[in-house]
Design a protein around this motif. Structure first.
Motif, PDB file in Angstrom:
ATOM      1  N   PRO A  18      -8.247  11.349  10.596  1.00  0.00           N
ATOM      2  CA  PRO A  18      -7.917  10.233  11.496  1.00  0.00           C
ATOM      3  C   PRO A  18      -8.807  10.257  12.730  1.00  0.00           C
ATOM      4  O   PRO A  18      -9.349  11.310  13.090  1.00  0.00           O
ATOM      5  CB  PRO A  18      -6.458  10.517  11.875  1.00  0.00           C
ATOM      6  CG  PRO A  18      -6.344  12.006  11.785  1.00  0.00           C
ATOM      7  CD  PRO A  18      -7.239  12.412  10.633  1.00  0.00           C
ATOM      8  N   VAL A  19      -8.967   9.120  13.365  1.00  0.00           N
ATOM      9  CA  VAL A  19      -9.705   9.073  14.623  1.00  0.00           C
ATOM     10  C   VAL A  19      -8.880   9.840  15.666  1.00  0.00           C
ATOM     11  O   VAL A  19      -7.681   9.576  15.838  1.00  0.00           O
ATOM     12  CB  VAL A  19      -9.959   7.615  15.069  1.00  0.00           C
ATOM     13  CG1 VAL A  19     -10.618   7.575  16.440  1.00  0.00           C
ATOM     14  CG2 VAL A  19     -10.817   6.886  14.036  1.00  0.00           C
ATOM     15  N   VAL A  20      -9.497  10.801  16.295  1.00  0.00           N
ATOM     16  CA  VAL A  20      -8.814  11.672  17.259  1.00  0.00           C
ATOM     17  C   VAL A  20      -8.211  10.837  18.396  1.00  0.00           C
ATOM     18  O   VAL A  20      -8.863   9.930  18.935  1.00  0.00           O
ATOM     19  CB  VAL A  20      -9.794  12.732  17.820  1.00  0.00           C
ATOM     20  CG1 VAL A  20      -9.157  13.517  18.953  1.00  0.00           C
ATOM     21  CG2 VAL A  20     -10.232  13.668  16.703  1.00  0.00           C
ATOM     22  N   GLY A  21      -6.946  11.150  18.728  1.00  0.00           N
ATOM     23  CA  GLY A  21      -6.274  10.524  19.854  1.00  0.00           C
ATOM     24  C   GLY A  21      -5.662   9.161  19.594  1.00  0.00           C
ATOM     25  O   GLY A  21      -5.017   8.598  20.478  1.00  0.00           O
ATOM     26  N   ASP A  35       8.131   7.365  13.634  1.00  0.00           N
ATOM     27  CA  ASP A  35       7.491   8.679  13.552  1.00  0.00           C
ATOM     28  C   ASP A  35       6.044   8.655  14.052  1.00  0.00           C
ATOM     29  O   ASP A  35       5.132   9.099  13.352  1.00  0.00           O
ATOM     30  CB  ASP A  35       7.570   9.201  12.109  1.00  0.00           C
ATOM     31  CG  ASP A  35       7.159  10.661  11.974  1.00  0.00           C
ATOM     32  OD1 ASP A  35       7.196  11.395  12.984  1.00  0.00           O
ATOM     33  OD2 ASP A  35       6.776  11.056  10.858  1.00  0.00           O
ATOM     34  N   PRO A  36       5.777   8.118  15.259  1.00  0.00           N
ATOM     35  CA  PRO A  36       4.406   8.055  15.752  1.00  0.00           C
ATOM     36  C   PRO A  36       3.816   9.435  16.015  1.00  0.00           C
ATOM     37  O   PRO A  36       4.496  10.329  16.492  1.00  0.00           O
ATOM     38  CB  PRO A  36       4.507   7.238  17.035  1.00  0.00           C
ATOM     39  CG  PRO A  36       5.930   7.318  17.446  1.00  0.00           C
ATOM     40  CD  PRO A  36       6.746   7.585  16.214  1.00  0.00           C
ATOM     41  N   LYS A  37       2.527   9.570  15.672  1.00  0.00           N
ATOM     42  CA  LYS A  37       1.814  10.823  15.921  1.00  0.00           C
ATOM     43  C   LYS A  37       0.327  10.544  15.990  1.00  0.00           C
ATOM     44  O   LYS A  37      -0.148   9.547  15.450  1.00  0.00           O
ATOM     45  CB  LYS A  37       2.133  11.878  14.871  1.00  0.00           C
ATOM     46  CG  LYS A  37       1.908  11.437  13.446  1.00  0.00           C
ATOM     47  CD  LYS A  37       2.361  12.473  12.421  1.00  0.00           C
ATOM     48  CE  LYS A  37       3.832  12.339  12.147  1.00  0.00           C
ATOM     49  NZ  LYS A  37       4.307  13.087  11.000  1.00  0.00           N
ATOM     50  N   SER A  38      -0.387  11.427  16.661  1.00  0.00           N
ATOM     51  CA  SER A  38      -1.851  11.299  16.742  1.00  0.00           C
ATOM     52  C   SER A  38      -2.470  12.665  16.520  1.00  0.00           C
ATOM     53  O   SER A  38      -1.833  13.700  16.702  1.00  0.00           O
ATOM     54  CB  SER A  38      -2.283  10.712  18.083  1.00  0.00           C
ATOM     55  OG  SER A  38      -1.919  11.565  19.142  1.00  0.00           O
ATOM     56  N   SER A  39      -3.726  12.656  16.162  1.00  0.00           N
ATOM     57  CA  SER A  39      -4.476  13.877  15.891  1.00  0.00           C
ATOM     58  C   SER A  39      -5.184  14.324  17.165  1.00  0.00           C
ATOM     59  O   SER A  39      -5.826  13.524  17.837  1.00  0.00           O
ATOM     60  CB  SER A  39      -5.492  13.596  14.777  1.00  0.00           C
ATOM     61  OG  SER A  39      -6.313  14.708  14.581  1.00  0.00           O
ATOM     62  N   LEU A  45      -2.602  13.723   9.384  1.00  0.00           N
ATOM     63  CA  LEU A  45      -1.304  13.234   9.863  1.00  0.00           C
ATOM     64  C   LEU A  45      -0.419  12.922   8.659  1.00  0.00           C
ATOM     65  O   LEU A  45      -0.683  11.973   7.930  1.00  0.00           O
ATOM     66  CB  LEU A  45      -1.490  11.974  10.705  1.00  0.00           C
ATOM     67  CG  LEU A  45      -2.391  12.083  11.920  1.00  0.00           C
ATOM     68  CD1 LEU A  45      -2.580  10.707  12.561  1.00  0.00           C
ATOM     69  CD2 LEU A  45      -1.823  13.079  12.922  1.00  0.00           C
ATOM     70  N   PRO A  46       0.659  13.706   8.445  1.00  0.00           N
ATOM     71  CA  PRO A  46       1.560  13.431   7.321  1.00  0.00           C
ATOM     72  C   PRO A  46       2.746  12.557   7.744  1.00  0.00           C
ATOM     73  O   PRO A  46       3.282  12.710   8.842  1.00  0.00           O
ATOM     74  CB  PRO A  46       2.038  14.829   6.927  1.00  0.00           C
ATOM     75  CG  PRO A  46       2.047  15.588   8.226  1.00  0.00           C
ATOM     76  CD  PRO A  46       0.917  15.011   9.051  1.00  0.00           C
ATOM     77  N   GLY A 121      -8.661   8.207   7.118  1.00  0.00           N
ATOM     78  CA  GLY A 121      -8.235   7.503   8.318  1.00  0.00           C
ATOM     79  C   GLY A 121      -9.343   6.936   9.179  1.00  0.00           C
ATOM     80  O   GLY A 121      -9.072   6.240  10.149  1.00  0.00           O
ATOM     81  N   THR A 122     -10.600   7.224   8.830  1.00  0.00           N
ATOM     82  CA  THR A 122     -11.717   6.722   9.623  1.00  0.00           C
ATOM     83  C   THR A 122     -12.629   5.873   8.750  1.00  0.00           C
ATOM     84  O   THR A 122     -13.066   6.307   7.688  1.00  0.00           O
ATOM     85  CB  THR A 122     -12.527   7.885  10.236  1.00  0.00           C
ATOM     86  OG1 THR A 122     -11.652   8.661  11.056  1.00  0.00           O
ATOM     87  CG2 THR A 122     -13.679   7.377  11.081  1.00  0.00           C
ATOM     88  N   GLY A 123     -12.902   4.671   9.230  1.00  0.00           N
ATOM     89  CA  GLY A 123     -13.782   3.768   8.502  1.00  0.00           C
ATOM     90  C   GLY A 123     -15.244   4.155   8.660  1.00  0.00           C
ATOM     91  O   GLY A 123     -15.598   5.020   9.472  1.00  0.00           O
ATOM     92  N   LYS A 124     -16.112   3.490   7.908  1.00  0.00           N
ATOM     93  CA  LYS A 124     -17.557   3.759   7.961  1.00  0.00           C
ATOM     94  C   LYS A 124     -18.133   3.537   9.358  1.00  0.00           C
ATOM     95  O   LYS A 124     -19.122   4.155   9.739  1.00  0.00           O
ATOM     96  CB  LYS A 124     -18.289   2.883   6.954  1.00  0.00           C
ATOM     97  CG  LYS A 124     -17.999   3.250   5.525  1.00  0.00           C
ATOM     98  CD  LYS A 124     -18.704   2.326   4.555  1.00  0.00           C
ATOM     99  CE  LYS A 124     -18.298   2.681   3.138  1.00  0.00           C
ATOM    100  NZ  LYS A 124     -18.872   1.784   2.145  1.00  0.00           N
TER     101      LYS A 124
END
Length: 143
Positions: A18-21, A35-39, A45-46, A121-124
């Protein structure tokens, strides 16, 4: 369909890379973030939830959305939609579940395992992935 004709299946969606933050969440039944969460450092992120599966198979549950007669999917909300008003992103991932293999559904129903679906979680372009996101993997894992 009577609920006695349905099996409760445990699902886990794992957002890899995932994109951090950036805040991510499941979309709740009332369309609010759940269930919000960030990396913090790029860790996965499960998101765990349950669905009901009946003959056909037919999918239902609080996180299950429908499109047409057969397509069923789950939304992952991103940025502002996940509850972060300061985020530059207001997006959703659409992750199909109607295409889960019948053998995985049977194993989860009989053995109580979790069907784990992984997505990138991250696009090109380096921003959070959005729109319909194809799984990079699907498997049964222990609870």
């Amino acid at each position: 369909m009577a609920r006695t004709d349905q099996s409760i299946i445990n699902l886990r969606i794992v957002i890899e890379q995932p994109v951090v933050g950036v805040l991510h969440s499941l979309q709740a039944k009332d369309d609010s973030p759940l269930d919000p969460k960030s990396s913090r450092e790029g860790e996965a992120l499960p998101f765990d939830f349950q669905i009901r599966v009946g003959p056909g198979p037919k999918f239902s549950g609080d996180q299950v959305r429908r499109e047409g007669p057969e397509r069923r999917f789950v939304y992952i909300r991103i940025g502002q939609l996940a509850g972060d008003p300061s985020s530059p992103w207001s997006r959703r991932m659409k992750i199909d579940i109607h295409d889960i293999a019948p053998d995985l559904l049977d194993l989860a129903a009989t053995n109580g395992g979790v069907i784990e679906t992984t997505v990138n979680g991250t696009g090109k372009d380096g921003t959070p992935t959005c729109a319909t996101v194809r799984p990079t993997g699907r498997r049964i894992v222990e609870r």
